[in-house]
Design a protein around this motif. Structure first.
Motif, PDB file in Angstrom:
ATOM      1  N   THR A  88       6.271 -15.235  -3.473  1.00  0.00           N
ATOM      2  CA  THR A  88       6.022 -16.663  -3.319  1.00  0.00           C
ATOM      3  C   THR A  88       6.341 -17.065  -1.878  1.00  0.00           C
ATOM      4  O   THR A  88       6.811 -16.256  -1.085  1.00  0.00           O
ATOM      5  CB  THR A  88       6.877 -17.497  -4.298  1.00  0.00           C
ATOM      6  N   GLY A  89       6.112 -18.330  -1.571  1.00  0.00           N
ATOM      7  CA  GLY A  89       6.319 -18.829  -0.215  1.00  0.00           C
ATOM      8  C   GLY A  89       5.012 -19.338   0.342  1.00  0.00           C
ATOM      9  O   GLY A  89       4.115 -19.737  -0.416  1.00  0.00           O
ATOM     10  N   THR A  90       4.858 -19.333   1.649  1.00  0.00           N
ATOM     11  CA  THR A  90       3.563 -19.694   2.225  1.00  0.00           C
ATOM     12  C   THR A  90       2.543 -18.621   1.847  1.00  0.00           C
ATOM     13  O   THR A  90       2.903 -17.463   1.585  1.00  0.00           O
ATOM     14  CB  THR A  90       3.635 -19.794   3.749  1.00  0.00           C
ATOM     15  N   GLU A  91       1.291 -19.002   1.834  1.00  0.00           N
ATOM     16  CA  GLU A  91       0.272 -18.019   1.468  1.00  0.00           C
ATOM     17  C   GLU A  91       0.268 -16.844   2.440  1.00  0.00           C
ATOM     18  O   GLU A  91       0.119 -15.681   2.026  1.00  0.00           O
ATOM     19  CB  GLU A  91      -1.112 -18.662   1.434  1.00  0.00           C
ATOM     20  N   PHE A  92       0.452 -17.106   3.711  1.00  0.00           N
ATOM     21  CA  PHE A  92       0.471 -16.026   4.696  1.00  0.00           C
ATOM     22  C   PHE A  92       1.605 -15.049   4.397  1.00  0.00           C
ATOM     23  O   PHE A  92       1.423 -13.830   4.471  1.00  0.00           O
ATOM     24  CB  PHE A  92       0.628 -16.596   6.110  1.00  0.00           C
ATOM     25  N   LYS A  93       2.777 -15.564   4.053  1.00  0.00           N
ATOM     26  CA  LYS A  93       3.905 -14.704   3.727  1.00  0.00           C
ATOM     27  C   LYS A  93       3.628 -13.901   2.452  1.00  0.00           C
ATOM     28  O   LYS A  93       3.938 -12.698   2.377  1.00  0.00           O
ATOM     29  CB  LYS A  93       5.178 -15.520   3.555  1.00  0.00           C
ATOM     30  N   ILE A  94       3.070 -14.559   1.453  1.00  0.00           N
ATOM     31  CA  ILE A  94       2.739 -13.867   0.197  1.00  0.00           C
ATOM     32  C   ILE A  94       1.814 -12.687   0.471  1.00  0.00           C
ATOM     33  O   ILE A  94       2.055 -11.559   0.019  1.00  0.00           O
ATOM     34  CB  ILE A  94       2.075 -14.846  -0.790  1.00  0.00           C
ATOM     35  N   LEU A  95       0.764 -12.942   1.222  1.00  0.00           N
ATOM     36  CA  LEU A  95      -0.229 -11.900   1.483  1.00  0.00           C
ATOM     37  C   LEU A  95       0.337 -10.801   2.384  1.00  0.00           C
ATOM     38  O   LEU A  95       0.039  -9.618   2.191  1.00  0.00           O
ATOM     39  CB  LEU A  95      -1.474 -12.520   2.116  1.00  0.00           C
ATOM     40  N   THR A  96       1.151 -11.191   3.348  1.00  0.00           N
ATOM     41  CA  THR A  96       1.763 -10.209   4.241  1.00  0.00           C
ATOM     42  C   THR A  96       2.702  -9.287   3.463  1.00  0.00           C
ATOM     43  O   THR A  96       2.654  -8.059   3.610  1.00  0.00           O
ATOM     44  CB  THR A  96       2.534 -10.907   5.369  1.00  0.00           C
ATOM     45  N   ASP A  97       3.562  -9.866   2.641  1.00  0.00           N
ATOM     46  CA  ASP A  97       4.522  -9.069   1.871  1.00  0.00           C
ATOM     47  C   ASP A  97       3.808  -8.190   0.849  1.00  0.00           C
ATOM     48  O   ASP A  97       4.188  -7.031   0.645  1.00  0.00           O
ATOM     49  CB  ASP A  97       5.516  -9.986   1.165  1.00  0.00           C
ATOM     50  N   PHE A  98       2.785  -8.740   0.218  1.00  0.00           N
ATOM     51  CA  PHE A  98       2.028  -7.968  -0.766  1.00  0.00           C
ATOM     52  C   PHE A  98       1.315  -6.795  -0.101  1.00  0.00           C
ATOM     53  O   PHE A  98       1.330  -5.672  -0.610  1.00  0.00           O
ATOM     54  CB  PHE A  98       1.021  -8.876  -1.471  1.00  0.00           C
ATOM     55  N   SER A  99       0.703  -7.047   1.040  1.00  0.00           N
ATOM     56  CA  SER A  99       0.000  -5.984   1.764  1.00  0.00           C
ATOM     57  C   SER A  99       0.960  -4.880   2.194  1.00  0.00           C
ATOM     58  O   SER A  99       0.645  -3.684   2.070  1.00  0.00           O
ATOM     59  CB  SER A  99      -0.703  -6.575   2.989  1.00  0.00           C
ATOM     60  N   LYS A 100       2.131  -5.255   2.663  1.00  0.00           N
ATOM     61  CA  LYS A 100       3.114  -4.267   3.077  1.00  0.00           C
ATOM     62  C   LYS A 100       3.573  -3.419   1.890  1.00  0.00           C
ATOM     63  O   LYS A 100       3.746  -2.198   2.016  1.00  0.00           O
ATOM     64  CB  LYS A 100       4.323  -4.944   3.727  1.00  0.00           C
ATOM     65  N   MET A 101       3.760  -4.063   0.755  1.00  0.00           N
ATOM     66  CA  MET A 101       4.157  -3.324  -0.442  1.00  0.00           C
ATOM     67  C   MET A 101       3.092  -2.298  -0.824  1.00  0.00           C
ATOM     68  O   MET A 101       3.401  -1.148  -1.165  1.00  0.00           O
ATOM     69  CB  MET A 101       4.395  -4.303  -1.591  1.00  0.00           C
ATOM     70  N   LEU A 102       1.822  -2.704  -0.755  1.00  0.00           N
ATOM     71  CA  LEU A 102       0.746  -1.760  -1.069  1.00  0.00           C
ATOM     72  C   LEU A 102       0.767  -0.581  -0.111  1.00  0.00           C
ATOM     73  O   LEU A 102       0.653   0.580  -0.524  1.00  0.00           O
ATOM     74  CB  LEU A 102      -0.611  -2.466  -0.988  1.00  0.00           C
ATOM     75  N   GLN A 103       0.896  -0.866   1.164  1.00  0.00           N
ATOM     76  CA  GLN A 103       0.872   0.191   2.167  1.00  0.00           C
ATOM     77  C   GLN A 103       2.079   1.125   2.043  1.00  0.00           C
ATOM     78  O   GLN A 103       1.960   2.335   2.262  1.00  0.00           O
ATOM     79  CB  GLN A 103       0.812  -0.430   3.561  1.00  0.00           C
ATOM     80  N   ASP A 104       3.219   0.572   1.680  1.00  0.00           N
ATOM     81  CA  ASP A 104       4.437   1.376   1.595  1.00  0.00           C
ATOM     82  C   ASP A 104       4.568   2.153   0.291  1.00  0.00           C
ATOM     83  O   ASP A 104       5.145   3.253   0.276  1.00  0.00           O
ATOM     84  CB  ASP A 104       5.673   0.480   1.754  1.00  0.00           C
ATOM     85  N   HIS A 105       4.048   1.592  -0.805  1.00  0.00           N
ATOM     86  CA  HIS A 105       4.329   2.172  -2.121  1.00  0.00           C
ATOM     87  C   HIS A 105       3.108   2.482  -2.985  1.00  0.00           C
ATOM     88  O   HIS A 105       3.226   3.233  -3.956  1.00  0.00           O
ATOM     89  CB  HIS A 105       5.254   1.233  -2.908  1.00  0.00           C
ATOM     90  N   PHE A 106       1.942   1.924  -2.657  1.00  0.00           N
ATOM     91  CA  PHE A 106       0.763   2.166  -3.490  1.00  0.00           C
ATOM     92  C   PHE A 106      -0.461   2.453  -2.630  1.00  0.00           C
ATOM     93  O   PHE A 106      -1.496   1.803  -2.759  1.00  0.00           O
ATOM     94  CB  PHE A 106       0.501   0.962  -4.414  1.00  0.00           C
ATOM     95  N   SER A 107      -0.337   3.437  -1.784  1.00  0.00           N
ATOM     96  CA  SER A 107      -1.426   3.754  -0.859  1.00  0.00           C
ATOM     97  C   SER A 107      -2.052   5.129  -1.097  1.00  0.00           C
ATOM     98  O   SER A 107      -3.018   5.489  -0.427  1.00  0.00           O
ATOM     99  CB  SER A 107      -0.920   3.670   0.587  1.00  0.00           C
ATOM    100  N   ARG A 108      -1.494   5.906  -2.046  1.00  0.00           N
ATOM    101  CA  ARG A 108      -2.060   7.233  -2.305  1.00  0.00           C
ATOM    102  C   ARG A 108      -3.412   7.111  -3.007  1.00  0.00           C
ATOM    103  O   ARG A 108      -3.722   6.101  -3.638  1.00  0.00           O
ATOM    104  CB  ARG A 108      -1.117   8.058  -3.171  1.00  0.00           C
ATOM    105  N   ASN A 109      -4.188   8.171  -2.928  1.00  0.00           N
ATOM    106  CA  ASN A 109      -5.507   8.163  -3.555  1.00  0.00           C
ATOM    107  C   ASN A 109      -5.444   7.980  -5.059  1.00  0.00           C
ATOM    108  O   ASN A 109      -6.367   7.435  -5.669  1.00  0.00           O
ATOM    109  CB  ASN A 109      -6.256   9.464  -3.223  1.00  0.00           C
TER     110      ASN A 109
END
Length: 237
Positions: A88-109
């Motif tokens: 939650t938070g500003t939309e930019f923060k939400i999307l930034t944090d979500f994107s980082k989580m994907l890249q760090d933890h859910f990026s395998r094929n």
């Protein structure tokens, strides 16, 4: 077959959205005109763009994301748990944090994203809002050039269709027929706008969003013929 998928490789998610501004008149004149044009076929003859604006959150061009909730299985056996987190938070923060989580933890094929009606709503909505903010799309949302079988997305509504492309089933109905506790025991999607703008209660919205994530995971388990999660296996952080 979905039974062959490793549960711990699937990220279940749901998003909540609201109109870009609280009131139609808060939009710039050009945006008001564009909204009227965008919705001219959805509105009834006697419905003005201003009256229809409370539904603007369903379009990424006129709405914004106020919460993304995610959940994942930590262990595939009988001792498993289902862990959740809400952004939650500003939309930019939400999307930034979500994107980082994907890249760090859910990026395998072999990592997959899963939601209900997510191929038509959640996934493209997130991607569009990221583009609007000038953000780079994470690999799991960048579908350009990918063949259908290469797209890392699962959709419980699509799985329930069994090839019947005319069929639409809401998450509430699907949980009902499958004997799963309804996630709609507090608010529903039509009330999110008021809870956000009038009540200013993002915690309530996040809780509602997380219940949807649990419901999607439960539906997925039923489709696999597995036991449902129990309350003690569900952890929110």
């Amino acid at each position: 077959m979905i039974q062959r998928l490793a549960l711990e490789n699937i990220l279940f998610l749901d998003i909540e959205t609201v109109p870009q501004t609280e009131h139609f008149n808060d939009l710039e004149t050009e945006d008001q005109e564009l909204f009227a044009l965008k919705t001219q076929y959805q509105r009834k003859d006697d419905s003005t763009p201003e009256a229809f604006y409370e539904r603007a959150g369903i379009w990424a061009e006129f709405g914004k994301i106020i919460c993304i909730s995610v959940g994942f299985f930590t262990r595939p056996d009988s001792d498993r748990s289902f862990r959740m987190h809400s952004y939650t938070g500003t939309e930019f923060k939400i999307l930034t944090d979500f994107s980082k989580m994907l890249q760090d933890h859910f990026s395998r094929n072999d990592h997959l994203l899963c939601g209900h009606n997510a191929k038509e709503f959640d996934f493209p909505y997130i991607a569009r809002r990221m583009i609007i903010h000038g953000m780079e799309l994470p690999a799991k949302l960048n579908l350009f050039g990918k063949k259908p079988w290469e797209i890392p997305h699962l959709d419980t509504m699509e799985l329930w269709k069994f090839g019947d492309y005319k069929h639409y089933t809401s998450l509430k109905l699907l949980t009902r027929v499958l004997g799963i506790e309804s996630p709609k025991d507090d608010i529903d999607g039509s009330q999110v706008r008021n809870v956000f703008y009038e009540d200013k209660d993002i915690t309530r919205i996040a809780n509602y969003c997380e219940r949807d994530v649990v419901a999607v995971a439960q539906v997925f388990l039923r489709l696999r013929g597995e036991k449902l999660l129990t309350d003690d296996q569900i952890v929110s952080k």
